[in-house]
Design a protein around this motif. Structure first.
Motif, PDB file in Angstrom:
ATOM      1  N   PRO A  56       0.833  -1.209   0.000  1.00 46.17           N
ATOM      2  CA  PRO A  56       0.000   0.000   0.000  1.00 46.17           C
ATOM      3  C   PRO A  56       0.866   1.257   0.000  1.00 46.17           C
ATOM      4  O   PRO A  56       2.061   1.199   0.299  1.00 46.17           O
ATOM      5  CB  PRO A  56      -0.757  -0.112   1.322  1.00 46.17           C
ATOM      6  CG  PRO A  56       0.213  -0.803   2.222  1.00 46.17           C
ATOM      7  CD  PRO A  56       0.969  -1.773   1.333  1.00 46.17           C
ATOM      8  N   ASP A  57       0.285   2.401  -0.315  1.00 48.84           N
ATOM      9  CA  ASP A  57       0.968   3.689  -0.193  1.00 48.84           C
ATOM     10  C   ASP A  57       0.267   4.478   0.903  1.00 48.84           C
ATOM     11  O   ASP A  57      -0.822   5.012   0.697  1.00 48.84           O
ATOM     12  CB  ASP A  57       0.911   4.460  -1.515  1.00 48.84           C
ATOM     13  CG  ASP A  57       1.670   5.786  -1.440  1.00 48.84           C
ATOM     14  OD1 ASP A  57       2.148   6.161  -0.341  1.00 48.84           O
ATOM     15  OD2 ASP A  57       1.776   6.460  -2.482  1.00 48.84           O
ATOM     16  N   PHE A  58       0.917   4.515   2.079  1.00 49.01           N
ATOM     17  CA  PHE A  58       0.372   5.217   3.235  1.00 49.01           C
ATOM     18  C   PHE A  58       1.165   6.498   3.528  1.00 49.01           C
ATOM     19  O   PHE A  58       1.236   6.933   4.670  1.00 49.01           O
ATOM     20  CB  PHE A  58       0.389   4.313   4.466  1.00 49.01           C
ATOM     21  CG  PHE A  58      -0.610   3.196   4.454  1.00 49.01           C
ATOM     22  CD1 PHE A  58      -1.951   3.444   4.238  1.00 49.01           C
ATOM     23  CD2 PHE A  58      -0.203   1.887   4.677  1.00 49.01           C
ATOM     24  CE1 PHE A  58      -2.886   2.417   4.249  1.00 49.01           C
ATOM     25  CE2 PHE A  58      -1.120   0.846   4.689  1.00 49.01           C
ATOM     26  CZ  PHE A  58      -2.467   1.110   4.476  1.00 49.01           C
ATOM     27  N   THR A  59       1.740   7.109   2.515  1.00 46.91           N
ATOM     28  CA  THR A  59       2.537   8.322   2.700  1.00 46.91           C
ATOM     29  C   THR A  59       1.718   9.385   3.423  1.00 46.91           C
ATOM     30  O   THR A  59       0.639   9.767   2.972  1.00 46.91           O
ATOM     31  CB  THR A  59       3.013   8.874   1.341  1.00 46.91           C
ATOM     32  OG1 THR A  59       3.704   7.844   0.631  1.00 46.91           O
ATOM     33  CG2 THR A  59       3.923  10.074   1.528  1.00 46.91           C
ATOM     34  N   GLY A  60       2.216   9.829   4.569  1.00 39.82           N
ATOM     35  CA  GLY A  60       1.568  10.896   5.323  1.00 39.82           C
ATOM     36  C   GLY A  60       0.281  10.500   6.029  1.00 39.82           C
ATOM     37  O   GLY A  60      -0.420  11.362   6.560  1.00 39.82           O
ATOM     38  N   ALA A  61      -0.037   9.213   6.044  1.00 41.19           N
ATOM     39  CA  ALA A  61      -1.263   8.761   6.725  1.00 41.19           C
ATOM     40  C   ALA A  61      -1.055   8.765   8.234  1.00 41.19           C
ATOM     41  O   ALA A  61       0.048   8.593   8.733  1.00 41.19           O
ATOM     42  CB  ALA A  61      -1.644   7.361   6.247  1.00 41.19           C
ATOM     43  N   ASN A  62      -2.146   8.938   8.970  1.00 33.38           N
ATOM     44  CA  ASN A  62      -2.111   8.981  10.429  1.00 33.38           C
ATOM     45  C   ASN A  62      -2.651   7.662  10.994  1.00 33.38           C
ATOM     46  O   ASN A  62      -3.787   7.292  10.719  1.00 33.38           O
ATOM     47  CB  ASN A  62      -2.972  10.142  10.946  1.00 33.38           C
ATOM     48  CG  ASN A  62      -3.027  10.216  12.457  1.00 33.38           C
ATOM     49  OD1 ASN A  62      -2.252   9.585  13.166  1.00 33.38           O
ATOM     50  ND2 ASN A  62      -3.952  11.006  12.972  1.00 33.38           N
ATOM     51  N   PHE A  63      -1.799   6.973  11.777  1.00 32.80           N
ATOM     52  CA  PHE A  63      -2.183   5.706  12.410  1.00 32.80           C
ATOM     53  C   PHE A  63      -2.133   5.817  13.939  1.00 32.80           C
ATOM     54  O   PHE A  63      -2.042   4.800  14.629  1.00 32.80           O
ATOM     55  CB  PHE A  63      -1.281   4.565  11.942  1.00 32.80           C
ATOM     56  CG  PHE A  63      -1.500   4.181  10.511  1.00 32.80           C
ATOM     57  CD1 PHE A  63      -2.526   3.297  10.177  1.00 32.80           C
ATOM     58  CD2 PHE A  63      -0.730   4.700   9.510  1.00 32.80           C
ATOM     59  CE1 PHE A  63      -2.756   2.943   8.878  1.00 32.80           C
ATOM     60  CE2 PHE A  63      -0.937   4.345   8.187  1.00 32.80           C
ATOM     61  CZ  PHE A  63      -1.959   3.474   7.873  1.00 32.80           C
ATOM     62  N   GLU A  64      -2.259   7.013  14.468  1.00 31.11           N
ATOM     63  CA  GLU A  64      -2.220   7.232  15.897  1.00 31.11           C
ATOM     64  C   GLU A  64      -3.342   6.405  16.566  1.00 31.11           C
ATOM     65  O   GLU A  64      -4.489   6.447  16.131  1.00 31.11           O
ATOM     66  CB  GLU A  64      -2.427   8.723  16.180  1.00 31.11           C
ATOM     67  CG  GLU A  64      -2.340   9.104  17.622  1.00 31.11           C
ATOM     68  CD  GLU A  64      -2.580  10.605  17.819  1.00 31.11           C
ATOM     69  OE1 GLU A  64      -2.886  10.981  18.949  1.00 31.11           O
ATOM     70  OE2 GLU A  64      -2.445  11.370  16.851  1.00 31.11           O
ATOM     71  N   GLU A  65      -2.962   5.659  17.604  1.00 31.67           N
ATOM     72  CA  GLU A  65      -3.876   4.836  18.393  1.00 31.67           C
ATOM     73  C   GLU A  65      -4.590   3.738  17.599  1.00 31.67           C
ATOM     74  O   GLU A  65      -5.570   3.171  18.055  1.00 31.67           O
ATOM     75  CB  GLU A  65      -4.922   5.713  19.098  1.00 31.67           C
ATOM     76  CG  GLU A  65      -4.311   6.746  20.031  1.00 31.67           C
ATOM     77  CD  GLU A  65      -5.332   7.744  20.551  1.00 31.67           C
ATOM     78  OE1 GLU A  65      -6.549   7.478  20.450  1.00 31.67           O
ATOM     79  OE2 GLU A  65      -4.912   8.784  21.058  1.00 31.67           O
ATOM     80  N   ALA A  66      -4.129   3.446  16.386  1.00 30.26           N
ATOM     81  CA  ALA A  66      -4.729   2.368  15.587  1.00 30.26           C
ATOM     82  C   ALA A  66      -4.197   1.018  16.036  1.00 30.26           C
ATOM     83  O   ALA A  66      -3.068   0.901  16.500  1.00 30.26           O
ATOM     84  CB  ALA A  66      -4.446   2.577  14.107  1.00 30.26           C
ATOM     85  N   ASP A  67      -5.034  -0.006  15.929  1.00 26.99           N
ATOM     86  CA  ASP A  67      -4.626  -1.382  16.244  1.00 26.99           C
ATOM     87  C   ASP A  67      -4.204  -2.081  14.978  1.00 26.99           C
ATOM     88  O   ASP A  67      -4.831  -2.019  13.969  1.00 26.99           O
ATOM     89  CB  ASP A  67      -5.792  -2.178  16.845  1.00 26.99           C
ATOM     90  CG  ASP A  67      -6.086  -1.762  18.279  1.00 26.99           C
ATOM     91  OD1 ASP A  67      -5.193  -1.256  18.951  1.00 26.99           O
ATOM     92  OD2 ASP A  67      -7.241  -1.958  18.699  1.00 26.99           O
TER      93      ASP A  67
END
Length: 123
Positions: A112-123
C-alpha cells in the motif's frame, strides 16, 4: 436507516453521496466514484470496494470488516475509529488518510501507499 443488501454499483458515479449510518451489507462498489461521500457510521461489512475512488470520503466509525479495498484510492479519507478488521488494503493509495483509532487487525497490507497517513492509536 437506509438498508441495501447484495446490490452492485460497478463504476457508478456516487460523488458526494450520503450513506451516513446506512446498512450496505455485501454491496459492490467496485471502480465506483465515491469522492467526498459520507459513509460515516455505515455498515460496509464484506463490501467490495476494489479500485473505488474514496478520496476525501468520510468513513468515520464505519464497519469495513472483511471489506475488499484492493487498489482503492483512499487519499485524504477519514477512517477515524473505523473497523477494518480482516479488510484487504492491498495496493491502496492512502496518502494523507486518517486511520486514528482504527481497527486494522488481520488486515491485508500488500504494497500500500500510506505516505503521510495517520495511524495514531490504531490497532
Amino acid at each position: 436507516m437506509l438498508l441495501i443488501k447484495f446490490s452492485y454499483f460497478y463504476n457508478a458515479n456516487l460523488e458526494n453521496a450520503n450513506f451516513q449510518n446506512a446498512g450496505l451489507w455485501h454491496v459492490g462498489f467496485a471502480s465506483a466514484n465515491l469522492t467526498n461521500a459520507d459513509l460515516s457510521g455505515a455498515d460496509l461489512n464484506k463490501a467490495l470496494l476494489n479500485n473505488a475512488n474514496l478520496s476525501n470520503a468520510n468513513l468515520q466509525g464505519a464497519d469495513l470488516s472483511g471489506a475488499d479495498l484492493y487498489g482503492a484510492n483512499l487519499e485524504d479519507a477519514n477512517f477515524v475509529g473505523a473497523d477494518l478488521e480482516a479488510a484487504n488494503l492491498s495496493r491502496v493509495k492512502a496518502k494523507g488518510a486518517n486511520f486514528k483509532g482504527a481497527n486494522l487487525k488481520f488486515a491485508t497490507l500488500h504494497t500500500p501507499d500510506f505516505t503521510g497517513a495517520n495511524f495514531e492509536e490504531a490497532d
